[in-house]
Write a protein that holds these residues in place. Structure first.
Motif, PDB file in Angstrom:
ATOM      1  N   UNK A   8       0.812  -1.201   0.000  1.00  0.00           N
ATOM      2  CA  UNK A   8       0.000   0.000   0.000  1.00  0.00           C
ATOM      3  C   UNK A   8       0.842   1.247   0.000  1.00  0.00           C
ATOM      4  N   UNK A   9       0.187   2.363   0.284  1.00  0.00           N
ATOM      5  CA  UNK A   9       0.842   3.667   0.336  1.00  0.00           C
ATOM      6  C   UNK A   9       1.019   4.077   1.795  1.00  0.00           C
ATOM      7  N   UNK A  10       2.230   4.482   2.146  1.00  0.00           N
ATOM      8  CA  UNK A  10       2.530   4.881   3.519  1.00  0.00           C
ATOM      9  C   UNK A  10       3.504   6.047   3.490  1.00  0.00           C
ATOM     10  N   UNK A  11       3.450   6.877   4.505  1.00  0.00           N
ATOM     11  CA  UNK A  11       4.387   7.986   4.600  1.00  0.00           C
ATOM     12  C   UNK A  11       5.727   7.504   5.138  1.00  0.00           C
ATOM     13  N   UNK A  12       6.754   8.236   4.786  1.00  0.00           N
ATOM     14  CA  UNK A  12       8.083   7.911   5.294  1.00  0.00           C
ATOM     15  C   UNK A  12       8.058   7.850   6.816  1.00  0.00           C
ATOM     16  N   UNK A  13       8.730   6.856   7.357  1.00  0.00           N
ATOM     17  CA  UNK A  13       8.733   6.643   8.795  1.00  0.00           C
ATOM     18  C   UNK A  13       7.662   5.692   9.274  1.00  0.00           C
ATOM     19  N   UNK A  14       6.734   5.374   8.406  1.00  0.00           N
ATOM     20  CA  UNK A  14       5.635   4.483   8.763  1.00  0.00           C
ATOM     21  C   UNK A  14       6.000   3.021   8.642  1.00  0.00           C
ATOM     22  N   UNK A  15       4.992   2.166   8.820  1.00  0.00           N
ATOM     23  CA  UNK A  15       5.199   0.722   8.809  1.00  0.00           C
ATOM     24  C   UNK A  15       4.160   0.033   7.931  1.00  0.00           C
ATOM     25  N   UNK A  16       4.548  -1.104   7.408  1.00  0.00           N
ATOM     26  CA  UNK A  16       3.657  -2.010   6.697  1.00  0.00           C
ATOM     27  C   UNK A  16       4.067  -3.432   7.026  1.00  0.00           C
ATOM     28  N   UNK A  17       3.093  -4.322   6.952  1.00  0.00           N
ATOM     29  CA  UNK A  17       3.403  -5.736   7.117  1.00  0.00           C
ATOM     30  C   UNK A  17       2.913  -6.486   5.889  1.00  0.00           C
ATOM     31  N   UNK A  18       3.836  -7.113   5.185  1.00  0.00           N
ATOM     32  CA  UNK A  18       3.508  -7.921   4.022  1.00  0.00           C
ATOM     33  C   UNK A  18       3.317  -9.363   4.454  1.00  0.00           C
ATOM     34  N   UNK A  19       2.399 -10.027   3.765  1.00  0.00           N
ATOM     35  CA  UNK A  19       2.131 -11.422   4.036  1.00  0.00           C
ATOM     36  C   UNK A  19       2.218 -12.209   2.742  1.00  0.00           C
ATOM     37  N   UNK A  20       2.714 -13.428   2.828  1.00  0.00           N
ATOM     38  CA  UNK A  20       2.800 -14.320   1.686  1.00  0.00           C
ATOM     39  C   UNK A  20       2.156 -15.643   2.084  1.00  0.00           C
ATOM     40  N   UNK A  21       1.071 -15.973   1.411  1.00  0.00           N
ATOM     41  CA  UNK A  21       0.365 -17.221   1.677  1.00  0.00           C
ATOM     42  C   UNK A  21       0.790 -18.262   0.652  1.00  0.00           C
ATOM     43  N   UNK A  22       1.213 -19.422   1.130  1.00  0.00           N
ATOM     44  CA  UNK A  22       1.687 -20.478   0.255  1.00  0.00           C
ATOM     45  C   UNK A  22       0.734 -21.660   0.283  1.00  0.00           C
ATOM     46  N   UNK A  23       0.570 -22.269  -0.870  1.00  0.00           N
ATOM     47  CA  UNK A  23      -0.223 -23.485  -0.947  1.00  0.00           C
ATOM     48  C   UNK A  23       0.712 -24.671  -1.118  1.00  0.00           C
ATOM     49  N   UNK A  24       0.281 -25.833  -0.727  1.00  0.00           N
ATOM     50  CA  UNK A  24       1.112 -27.016  -0.861  1.00  0.00           C
ATOM     51  C   UNK A  24       1.604 -27.530   0.473  1.00  0.00           C
ATOM     52  N   UNK A  25       1.878 -28.809   0.508  1.00  0.00           N
ATOM     53  CA  UNK A  25       2.252 -29.456   1.758  1.00  0.00           C
ATOM     54  C   UNK A  25       3.742 -29.382   2.068  1.00  0.00           C
ATOM     55  N   UNK A  26       4.554 -28.886   1.116  1.00  0.00           N
ATOM     56  CA  UNK A  26       5.996 -28.882   1.322  1.00  0.00           C
ATOM     57  C   UNK A  26       6.528 -27.522   1.754  1.00  0.00           C
ATOM     58  N   UNK A  27       5.640 -26.604   2.065  1.00  0.00           N
ATOM     59  CA  UNK A  27       6.068 -25.241   2.415  1.00  0.00           C
ATOM     60  C   UNK A  27       7.131 -25.238   3.499  1.00  0.00           C
ATOM     61  N   UNK A  28       6.932 -26.021   4.543  1.00  0.00           N
ATOM     62  CA  UNK A  28       7.832 -25.987   5.694  1.00  0.00           C
ATOM     63  C   UNK A  28       9.190 -26.620   5.408  1.00  0.00           C
ATOM     64  N   UNK A  29       9.384 -27.171   4.229  1.00  0.00           N
ATOM     65  CA  UNK A  29      10.662 -27.803   3.880  1.00  0.00           C
ATOM     66  C   UNK A  29      11.644 -26.839   3.235  1.00  0.00           C
ATOM     67  N   UNK A  30      11.201 -25.636   2.918  1.00  0.00           N
ATOM     68  CA  UNK A  30      12.020 -24.716   2.130  1.00  0.00           C
ATOM     69  C   UNK A  30      12.238 -23.385   2.842  1.00  0.00           C
ATOM     70  N   UNK A  31      13.414 -22.823   2.581  1.00  0.00           N
ATOM     71  CA  UNK A  31      13.630 -21.430   2.961  1.00  0.00           C
ATOM     72  C   UNK A  31      12.774 -20.547   2.055  1.00  0.00           C
ATOM     73  N   UNK A  32      12.412 -19.381   2.579  1.00  0.00           N
ATOM     74  CA  UNK A  32      11.589 -18.445   1.827  1.00  0.00           C
ATOM     75  C   UNK A  32      12.240 -17.067   1.852  1.00  0.00           C
ATOM     76  N   UNK A  33      11.991 -16.300   0.824  1.00  0.00           N
ATOM     77  CA  UNK A  33      12.605 -14.987   0.769  1.00  0.00           C
ATOM     78  C   UNK A  33      11.669 -13.926   0.224  1.00  0.00           C
ATOM     79  N   UNK A  34      12.069 -12.690   0.437  1.00  0.00           N
ATOM     80  CA  UNK A  34      11.409 -11.519  -0.141  1.00  0.00           C
ATOM     81  C   UNK A  34      12.423 -10.774  -1.007  1.00  0.00           C
TER      82      UNK A  34
END
Length: 121
Positions: A8-34
């Motif tokens: 979204x749009x935020x002013x400098x100094x503000x905060x945001x929280x991004x979320x990534x939803x994964x499907x599949x049963x092997x999610x917990x087997x892998x490293x994840x990145x942004x």
């Protein structure tokens, strides 16, 4: 499949929280990145978290401001972004790593569609 949300749009100094939803049963087997990509620039590494959540890695530009975490029970990866700066403006992508806590985009094999983060000055 990876689906990002929370941008979204935020002013400098503000905060945001991004979320990534994964499907599949092997999610917990892998490293994840942004990663992020600003207009006219190459995609760059932001942060990564190990399969267990016990280890993390950050780009120098976000260290101390961003926090990556994961919830394997919910197949979710989070990126908490604090003290945002205009230079953080970019499309943010979630990705799965097939080689652990890596910074190279070519070491990630599944990508989300991205979510826009805009920081105004």
């Amino acid at each position: 499949q990876l689906v990002e949300s929370g941008g979204g749009l935020v002013q400098a100094g503000g905060s945001l929280r991004l979320s990534c939803a994964a499907s599949g049963r092997t999610f917990s087997s892998y490293a994840m990145g942004w990663f992020r990509q600003a207009p006219g620039k190459e995609r760059e590494f932001v942060a990564a978290v190990s399969w267990s959540g016990g280890s993390t890695r950050y780009a120098d530009s976000v260290k101390g401001r961003f926090t990556i975490s994961r919830d394997n029970a919910k197949n979710t990866v989070l990126l908490q972004m604090n003290r945002l700066k205009p230079e953080d403006t970019a499309v943010y992508y979630c990705a799965r790593s097939w080689r652990g806590l890596r910074v190279g985009a070519d070491e990630y094999d599944y990508w989300g569609q991205g979510t826009q983060v805009t920081v105004s000055s």
